[in-house]
Design a protein around this motif. Structure first.
Motif, PDB file in Angstrom:
ATOM      1  N   PHE A 101      -3.906   4.264 -18.031  1.00 38.53           N
ATOM      2  CA  PHE A 101      -4.904   4.052 -16.988  1.00 38.53           C
ATOM      3  C   PHE A 101      -4.228   3.406 -15.790  1.00 38.53           C
ATOM      4  O   PHE A 101      -3.138   2.851 -15.899  1.00 38.53           O
ATOM      5  N   ALA A 102      -4.869   3.528 -14.638  1.00 39.32           N
ATOM      6  CA  ALA A 102      -4.341   2.909 -13.424  1.00 39.32           C
ATOM      7  C   ALA A 102      -4.904   1.496 -13.300  1.00 39.32           C
ATOM      8  O   ALA A 102      -6.097   1.279 -13.505  1.00 39.32           O
ATOM      9  N   PRO A 103      -4.063   0.509 -12.961  1.00 36.39           N
ATOM     10  CA  PRO A 103      -4.558  -0.856 -12.774  1.00 36.39           C
ATOM     11  C   PRO A 103      -5.549  -0.933 -11.603  1.00 36.39           C
ATOM     12  O   PRO A 103      -5.680  -0.001 -10.811  1.00 36.39           O
ATOM     13  N   TYR A 104      -6.202  -2.070 -11.483  1.00 35.81           N
ATOM     14  CA  TYR A 104      -7.156  -2.310 -10.392  1.00 35.81           C
ATOM     15  C   TYR A 104      -6.452  -2.121  -9.046  1.00 35.81           C
ATOM     16  O   TYR A 104      -5.347  -2.598  -8.841  1.00 35.81           O
ATOM     17  N   ASN A 105      -7.077  -1.418  -8.129  1.00 35.21           N
ATOM     18  CA  ASN A 105      -6.566  -1.082  -6.787  1.00 35.21           C
ATOM     19  C   ASN A 105      -5.387  -0.110  -6.822  1.00 35.21           C
ATOM     20  O   ASN A 105      -4.637  -0.009  -5.858  1.00 35.21           O
ATOM     21  N   TRP A 106      -5.217   0.578  -7.912  1.00 36.21           N
ATOM     22  CA  TRP A 106      -4.187   1.600  -8.044  1.00 36.21           C
ATOM     23  C   TRP A 106      -4.853   2.899  -8.471  1.00 36.21           C
ATOM     24  O   TRP A 106      -5.977   2.900  -8.969  1.00 36.21           O
ATOM     25  N   ALA A 107      -4.176   4.029  -8.290  1.00 34.76           N
ATOM     26  CA  ALA A 107      -4.681   5.328  -8.740  1.00 34.76           C
ATOM     27  C   ALA A 107      -3.538   6.096  -9.381  1.00 34.76           C
ATOM     28  O   ALA A 107      -2.373   5.944  -8.981  1.00 34.76           O
ATOM     29  N   ALA A 108      -3.858   6.892 -10.370  1.00 35.26           N
ATOM     30  CA  ALA A 108      -2.847   7.741 -11.014  1.00 35.26           C
ATOM     31  C   ALA A 108      -2.347   8.771 -10.008  1.00 35.26           C
ATOM     32  O   ALA A 108      -3.116   9.298  -9.202  1.00 35.26           O
ATOM     33  N   CYS A 109      -1.065   9.037 -10.034  1.00 34.09           N
ATOM     34  CA  CYS A 109      -0.477  10.064  -9.163  1.00 34.09           C
ATOM     35  C   CYS A 109      -0.644  11.421  -9.845  1.00 34.09           C
ATOM     36  O   CYS A 109       0.287  11.970 -10.426  1.00 34.09           O
ATOM     37  N   SER A 110      -1.867  11.929  -9.784  1.00 33.60           N
ATOM     38  CA  SER A 110      -2.155  13.204 -10.445  1.00 33.60           C
ATOM     39  C   SER A 110      -2.684  14.250  -9.464  1.00 33.60           C
ATOM     40  O   SER A 110      -3.368  15.181  -9.854  1.00 33.60           O
ATOM     41  N   TYR A 157      11.241  13.228 -21.530  1.00 35.57           N
ATOM     42  CA  TYR A 157      10.243  12.360 -20.917  1.00 35.57           C
ATOM     43  C   TYR A 157       9.602  11.457 -21.954  1.00 35.57           C
ATOM     44  O   TYR A 157       9.642  11.730 -23.138  1.00 35.57           O
ATOM     45  N   LEU A 158       9.050  10.379 -21.478  1.00 33.93           N
ATOM     46  CA  LEU A 158       8.260   9.469 -22.288  1.00 33.93           C
ATOM     47  C   LEU A 158       6.839   9.495 -21.740  1.00 33.93           C
ATOM     48  O   LEU A 158       6.593   9.997 -20.653  1.00 33.93           O
ATOM     49  N   THR A 159       5.939   8.917 -22.447  1.00 36.20           N
ATOM     50  CA  THR A 159       4.556   8.884 -21.967  1.00 36.20           C
ATOM     51  C   THR A 159       4.387   7.729 -20.999  1.00 36.20           C
ATOM     52  O   THR A 159       3.841   6.686 -21.318  1.00 36.20           O
ATOM     53  N   LEU A 160       4.885   7.936 -19.794  1.00 41.89           N
ATOM     54  CA  LEU A 160       4.768   6.974 -18.711  1.00 41.89           C
ATOM     55  C   LEU A 160       3.932   7.599 -17.607  1.00 41.89           C
ATOM     56  O   LEU A 160       3.936   8.815 -17.428  1.00 41.89           O
ATOM     57  N   ASN A 161       3.230   6.773 -16.869  1.00 47.36           N
ATOM     58  CA  ASN A 161       2.354   7.265 -15.811  1.00 47.36           C
ATOM     59  C   ASN A 161       2.733   6.661 -14.474  1.00 47.36           C
ATOM     60  O   ASN A 161       2.920   5.453 -14.358  1.00 47.36           O
ATOM     61  N   PHE A 162       2.850   7.519 -13.464  1.00 43.62           N
ATOM     62  CA  PHE A 162       3.082   7.070 -12.106  1.00 43.62           C
ATOM     63  C   PHE A 162       1.737   6.695 -11.491  1.00 43.62           C
ATOM     64  O   PHE A 162       0.768   7.453 -11.602  1.00 43.62           O
ATOM     65  N   CYS A 163       1.681   5.551 -10.835  1.00 42.45           N
ATOM     66  CA  CYS A 163       0.464   5.113 -10.147  1.00 42.45           C
ATOM     67  C   CYS A 163       0.837   4.678  -8.737  1.00 42.45           C
ATOM     68  O   CYS A 163       1.934   4.171  -8.494  1.00 42.45           O
ATOM     69  N   ILE A 164      -0.089   4.879  -7.799  1.00 44.40           N
ATOM     70  CA  ILE A 164       0.127   4.518  -6.404  1.00 44.40           C
ATOM     71  C   ILE A 164      -0.853   3.418  -6.018  1.00 44.40           C
ATOM     72  O   ILE A 164      -2.023   3.450  -6.412  1.00 44.40           O
ATOM     73  N   CYS A 165      -0.372   2.442  -5.252  1.00 39.68           N
ATOM     74  CA  CYS A 165      -1.209   1.313  -4.831  1.00 39.68           C
ATOM     75  C   CYS A 165      -2.134   1.766  -3.706  1.00 39.68           C
ATOM     76  O   CYS A 165      -1.680   2.259  -2.673  1.00 39.68           O
ATOM     77  N   LEU A 166      -3.428   1.619  -3.920  1.00 45.80           N
ATOM     78  CA  LEU A 166      -4.431   1.994  -2.915  1.00 45.80           C
ATOM     79  C   LEU A 166      -4.651   0.888  -1.889  1.00 45.80           C
ATOM     80  O   LEU A 166      -4.942   1.160  -0.732  1.00 45.80           O
ATOM     81  N   SER A 167      -4.570  -0.343  -2.338  1.00 45.92           N
ATOM     82  CA  SER A 167      -4.881  -1.472  -1.461  1.00 45.92           C
ATOM     83  C   SER A 167      -3.919  -2.612  -1.759  1.00 45.92           C
ATOM     84  O   SER A 167      -3.963  -3.206  -2.829  1.00 45.92           O
ATOM     85  N   THR A 222       0.862  -1.179   0.000  1.00 42.93           N
ATOM     86  CA  THR A 222       0.000   0.000   0.000  1.00 42.93           C
ATOM     87  C   THR A 222       0.901   1.232   0.000  1.00 42.93           C
ATOM     88  O   THR A 222       1.837   1.320   0.791  1.00 42.93           O
ATOM     89  N   GLY A 223       0.665   2.158  -0.901  1.00 43.31           N
ATOM     90  CA  GLY A 223       1.482   3.363  -1.009  1.00 43.31           C
ATOM     91  C   GLY A 223       2.653   3.227  -1.952  1.00 43.31           C
ATOM     92  O   GLY A 223       3.354   4.201  -2.217  1.00 43.31           O
ATOM     93  N   GLU A 224       2.886   2.041  -2.474  1.00 41.98           N
ATOM     94  CA  GLU A 224       3.967   1.832  -3.434  1.00 41.98           C
ATOM     95  C   GLU A 224       3.649   2.575  -4.728  1.00 41.98           C
ATOM     96  O   GLU A 224       2.511   2.583  -5.189  1.00 41.98           O
ATOM     97  N   ILE A 225       4.651   3.197  -5.310  1.00 45.40           N
ATOM     98  CA  ILE A 225       4.468   3.927  -6.565  1.00 45.40           C
ATOM     99  C   ILE A 225       5.225   3.193  -7.662  1.00 45.40           C
ATOM    100  O   ILE A 225       6.394   2.845  -7.499  1.00 45.40           O
ATOM    101  N   GLN A 226       4.536   2.932  -8.749  1.00 49.89           N
ATOM    102  CA  GLN A 226       5.116   2.248  -9.906  1.00 49.89           C
ATOM    103  C   GLN A 226       4.896   3.102 -11.151  1.00 49.89           C
ATOM    104  O   GLN A 226       3.990   3.932 -11.188  1.00 49.89           O
ATOM    105  N   ILE A 227       5.697   2.872 -12.170  1.00 44.06           N
ATOM    106  CA  ILE A 227       5.529   3.551 -13.459  1.00 44.06           C
ATOM    107  C   ILE A 227       4.948   2.546 -14.441  1.00 44.06           C
ATOM    108  O   ILE A 227       5.414   1.413 -14.539  1.00 44.06           O
ATOM    109  N   TYR A 228       3.910   2.981 -15.153  1.00 45.18           N
ATOM    110  CA  TYR A 228       3.259   2.134 -16.144  1.00 45.18           C
ATOM    111  C   TYR A 228       3.275   2.833 -17.500  1.00 45.18           C
ATOM    112  O   TYR A 228       3.186   4.048 -17.589  1.00 45.18           O
TER     113      TYR A 228
END
Length: 177
Positions: free
Chosen positions: A16-25, A160-170, A6-12
């Motif tokens: 879109f954000a995967p299930y149980n993740w949210a975009a860091c926006s 930069y490239l078109t990569l998105n940071f997402c944070i794990c919600l659960s 929970t709270g881990e940030i990954q680059i995708y």
């Protein structure tokens, strides 16, 4: 892949954000629906701390580790710094010169409109700019090589490239040291 924390940030590499993740926006999140993540982030990235908190905002930003190192500015979690554009002052630019290359158009019928590649419209009548020595024997008009920029800011962004940071919600709740 192992279970995310929970709270881990990954680059995708998708938009879109995967299930149980949210975009860091930088969006506001309700505390009641995300208590585990709020217990880790608090109001580090914003929010009022009573009904909502804010996720990190990586839109137009880059990740930076917290702490300090030799010769580096100390950084704390949630801090934003830098600027999207910069106006350089003349004392910030290294000393350098720009040469003017002038080519004679030998065909008088072409001394109008847009010159051909490597040709000028005409040679000045009152000076001899083409010499075999390095001695200055004439002065060109001030507009020949002018100041550029005019005090206007230029973009100051990293590649930069078109990569998105997402944070794990659960996910797996991290153990505290």
């Amino acid at each position: 892949m192992s279970d995310p924390f929970t709270g881990e940030i990954q680059i995708y590499a998708f938009n879109f954000a995967p299930y149980n993740w949210a975009a860091c926006s930088g969006q506001l999140m309700p505390i009641q629906q995300n208590t585990a993540l709020f217990s880790l982030l608090g109001t580090t990235f914003g929010g009022n701390g009573t009904s909502n908190y804010q996720l990190p905002n990586y839109i137009g930003n880059i990740a930076c580790g917290q702490g300090s190192g030799p010769g580096l500015t100390p950084r704390v979690m949630g801090e934003t710094f830098g600027s999207d554009s910069v106006t350089l002052l003349s004392n910030e630019m290294p000393s350098h010169t720009h040469g003017a290359r002038i080519y004679n158009q030998t065909d008088p019928s072409k001394r109008q409109g847009t010159p051909a590649a490597n040709y000028a419209l005409t040679v000045p009548d009152t000076v001899t700019p083409f010499t075999t020595t390095n001695t200055v024997n004439s002065t060109f008009p001030i507009g020949t090589i002018g100041v550029a920029g005019g005090g206007v800011a230029h973009e100051n962004q990293q590649p930069y490239l078109t990569l998105n940071f997402c944070i794990c919600l659960s996910g797996v709740f991290p153990q505290r040291p």
